[in-house]
Design a protein around this motif. Structure first.
Motif, PDB file in Angstrom:
ATOM      1  N   VAL A 411       0.606  -1.148   0.033  1.00 60.43           N
ATOM      2  CA  VAL A 411       0.056   0.061  -0.028  1.00 60.43           C
ATOM      3  C   VAL A 411       0.900   1.291   0.032  1.00 60.43           C
ATOM      4  O   VAL A 411       1.864   1.351   0.817  1.00 60.43           O
ATOM      5  CB  VAL A 411      -1.044   0.066   1.290  1.00 60.43           C
ATOM      6  CG1 VAL A 411      -1.989   1.053   1.114  1.00 60.43           C
ATOM      7  CG2 VAL A 411      -1.642  -1.142   1.399  1.00 60.43           C
ATOM      8  N   PHE A 412       0.621   2.143  -0.949  1.00 54.26           N
ATOM      9  CA  PHE A 412       1.557   3.359  -1.068  1.00 54.26           C
ATOM     10  C   PHE A 412       0.577   4.352  -0.721  1.00 54.26           C
ATOM     11  O   PHE A 412      -0.467   4.421  -0.882  1.00 54.26           O
ATOM     12  CB  PHE A 412       1.730   3.587  -2.752  1.00 54.26           C
ATOM     13  CG  PHE A 412       3.065   2.767  -2.862  1.00 54.26           C
ATOM     14  CD1 PHE A 412       3.988   3.286  -3.459  1.00 54.26           C
ATOM     15  CD2 PHE A 412       2.819   1.298  -2.610  1.00 54.26           C
ATOM     16  CE1 PHE A 412       5.167   2.373  -3.935  1.00 54.26           C
ATOM     17  CE2 PHE A 412       3.963   0.523  -2.890  1.00 54.26           C
ATOM     18  CZ  PHE A 412       5.226   1.190  -3.613  1.00 54.26           C
ATOM     19  N   VAL A 413       1.119   5.385   0.091  1.00 53.79           N
ATOM     20  CA  VAL A 413       0.443   6.704   0.678  1.00 53.79           C
ATOM     21  C   VAL A 413       0.977   7.658  -0.263  1.00 53.79           C
ATOM     22  O   VAL A 413       2.009   8.094  -0.473  1.00 53.79           O
ATOM     23  CB  VAL A 413       0.503   6.810   2.190  1.00 53.79           C
ATOM     24  CG1 VAL A 413      -0.123   8.066   2.462  1.00 53.79           C
ATOM     25  CG2 VAL A 413       0.224   5.685   2.930  1.00 53.79           C
ATOM     26  N   ASN A 414      -0.018   8.597  -1.076  1.00 56.11           N
ATOM     27  CA  ASN A 414       0.246   9.730  -1.799  1.00 56.11           C
ATOM     28  C   ASN A 414       1.224   9.205  -3.023  1.00 56.11           C
ATOM     29  O   ASN A 414       2.232   9.932  -3.094  1.00 56.11           O
ATOM     30  CB  ASN A 414       0.803  10.855  -1.101  1.00 56.11           C
ATOM     31  CG  ASN A 414      -0.319  11.544  -0.119  1.00 56.11           C
ATOM     32  OD1 ASN A 414      -1.530  11.259  -0.336  1.00 56.11           O
ATOM     33  ND2 ASN A 414       0.080  11.795   1.010  1.00 56.11           N
ATOM     34  N   GLY A 415       1.391   8.058  -3.441  1.00 52.79           N
ATOM     35  CA  GLY A 415       2.217   7.517  -4.512  1.00 52.79           C
ATOM     36  C   GLY A 415       1.791   6.487  -5.199  1.00 52.79           C
ATOM     37  O   GLY A 415       0.454   5.902  -4.841  1.00 52.79           O
ATOM     38  N   MET A 416       2.236   6.246  -6.442  1.00 50.70           N
ATOM     39  CA  MET A 416       1.615   5.245  -7.350  1.00 50.70           C
ATOM     40  C   MET A 416       2.092   3.850  -7.079  1.00 50.70           C
ATOM     41  O   MET A 416       3.347   3.679  -6.602  1.00 50.70           O
ATOM     42  CB  MET A 416       1.907   5.634  -8.790  1.00 50.70           C
ATOM     43  CG  MET A 416       1.540   4.455  -9.769  1.00 50.70           C
ATOM     44  SD  MET A 416       1.786   5.126 -11.422  1.00 50.70           S
ATOM     45  CE  MET A 416       3.250   4.336 -11.740  1.00 50.70           C
ATOM     46  N   VAL A 417       1.665   2.872  -6.794  1.00 55.95           N
ATOM     47  CA  VAL A 417       2.095   1.308  -6.610  1.00 55.95           C
ATOM     48  C   VAL A 417       3.010   1.104  -7.644  1.00 55.95           C
ATOM     49  O   VAL A 417       2.683   1.145  -8.958  1.00 55.95           O
ATOM     50  CB  VAL A 417       0.806   0.325  -6.448  1.00 55.95           C
ATOM     51  CG1 VAL A 417       1.570  -1.057  -6.328  1.00 55.95           C
ATOM     52  CG2 VAL A 417      -0.018   0.690  -5.264  1.00 55.95           C
TER      53      VAL A 417
END
Length: 454
Positions: A411-417
């Motif tokens: 899971v990425f916060v404020n970003g693309m996986v």
């Protein structure tokens, strides 16, 4: 059966390859096992030297390999160059890190000395997909070979040129003969390879349908497996998110590799407070993407890799529309030659629709409106898949709290996986099990051996 290389942008049959017989395949596996008996004894220093050479070969031939991918499965040429660079990176990462990761680990016990060693297990079979025809292979091959294993590749039948080019990389880098080989076979011959006693483990990236079949056969033979089986990644937008940035990233995250990525964002779960404003920005970002010839430098979205896959994608869209989904953008194959499907945006989605429940492997975005963060988490987790996901919020601590509740391998916060050699990659639920990359990935296919001394 023949393996065919078809240009999905023009429908041209470029080359045909004869499929190997069972005898040819078994003979090559024998040769790879013989190579393993020597390769396992090779020092980390020598393995490091060769793997760094492989990185050099990739970079030296970057344009050629990107062109092969563009012609064979429609990958935009700039994306292909980036993919080759990433393959070089994973080679260098494991060349540098493998010896440290696999160093003996001392353990206190009742012996005068005890420790855990990490030993190679033999030949690993990789059953790989067409969507990232180089990267998927190298993220298996670099750690497997650096651990002292050998590898055989059963690549997707529509990318035989890529499969042979990858084998050539290891030859040009100076690896001993048969440490890595490509098997020129179709899917129906995979079971026989798994049954071969010289194959010690199997790694597969593909659909959950393919994964179930391969895992069942490997289980029957009591062979270790790692399964990466796709996803339907949630992209959660909360009320305090940066709407412009998240919308731009969302368009890229949905349409990367022409939408044909396991970790592409697929379900866009947006809270009611910003739904209308964010949707307009997202639609504009999708509209701006350049669809066209994958060999053209400006192209951002190429064709779907095969016509049958494009038709399957369109049927999922049409069925969703028949069930009440609304098309905000796109929604039909592009006319003319090639398997082009333009960026498409669907709204008013409900459970039971293919665009809500299934993985859509193409540039089709599913918009889902929710009341708040709590409903967003519930919707994100109401999926059979669990590969990746991301959360967009101005409060990164809140984002981390939500991330911990998302049922996904990353899971990425404020970003693309994205995948990164330093970070473990893999999923939960029907997205599979096991991990690739990082120190976790290289330990999937080793014998974790206890040594006790008095």
């Amino acid at each position: 059966m023949a393996l065919e290389s078809i240009n999905p942008a023009t429908d041209e049959l470029m080359e045909t390859f004869d499929e190997w017989s069972a005898e040819q395949t078994a003979e090559v596996i024998d040769e790879v096992d013989a190579a393993f008996q020597q390769w396992r004894l090779t020092s980390f220093e020598k393995r490091r030297e060769l793997m760094n050479r492989a990185a050099g070969v990739l970079r030296e031939n970057k344009d050629e390999y990107a062109r092969i991918m563009a012609l064979e499965m429609g990958k935009p040429i700039n994306d292909g160059r980036g993919e080759v660079e990433k393959c070089a990176w994973v080679c260098e990462y494991y060349a540098e890190q493998a010896e440290k990761i696999l160093a003996d680990e001392p353990i206190e016990s009742d012996g005068s000395k005890s420790y855990v060693g990490f030993r190679p297990i033999g030949t690993v079979l990789a059953v790989m997909p067409w969507n990232f025809p180089f990267w998927q292979v190298f993220r298996f091959a670099a750690p497997a070979l650096m651990a002292g294993n050998t590898g055989v590749l059963k690549h997707s039948s529509n990318v035989p040129r890529s499969a042979l080019a990858i084998e050539e990389v290891f030859v040009k880098a100076g690896f001993p003969p048969n440490v890595f080989r490509t098997l020129m076979i179709g899917s129906r011959k995979v079971d026989a390879v798994i049954e071969n006693d010289l194959i010690k483990a199997v790694t597969l990236t593909g659909s959950d349908i393919a994964g179930r079949k391969v895992a069942a056969k490997a289980g029957e033979m009591l062979k270790k497996t790692v399964m990466e089986l796709g996803g339907s990644d949630p992209f959660i937008v909360l009320e305090d998110a940066d709407l412009e940035e998240s919308a731009q990233v969302a368009a890229k995250a949905r349409c990367i590799n022409s939408g044909q990525s396991c970790i592409a964002a697929k379900r866009f779960i947006v809270v009611d407070a910003v739904y209308e404003a964010w949707t307009e920005k997202f639609k504009a970002a999708l509209t701006s993407l350049k669809v066209g010839d994958p060999l053209a430098e400006e192209t951002q979205v190429g064709p779907q890799a095969r016509r049958d896959l494009m038709e399957e994608l369109h049927e999922q869209v049409e069925k969703s529309v028949r069930m009440g989904a609304r098309v905000l953008l796109g929604g039909s194959p592009q006319e003319g030659k090639g398997s082009f499907y333009p960026p498409t945006l669907l709204a008013d989605l409900k459970p039971g629709m293919p665009a809500y429940d299934e993985e859509l492997f193409g540039p089709v975005a599913s918009l889902i409106r929710v009341a708040d963060a709590e409903e967003a988490v519930a919707v994100a987790n109401a999926s059979a898949f669990g590969l990746g996901g991301c959360v967009w919020t101005a409060d990164s601590a809140r984002g981390e709290e939500i991330a911990a509740r998302i049922e996904a391998g990353a899971v990425f916060v404020n970003g693309m996986v994205k995948s990164d050699p330093r970070l473990p990659f893999g999923g939960v639920k029907i997205s599979g099990y096991g991990r690739e990359l990082s120190h976790y990935g290289i330990k999937e296919f080793v014998n974790i051996q206890t040594v006790w001394v008095r």
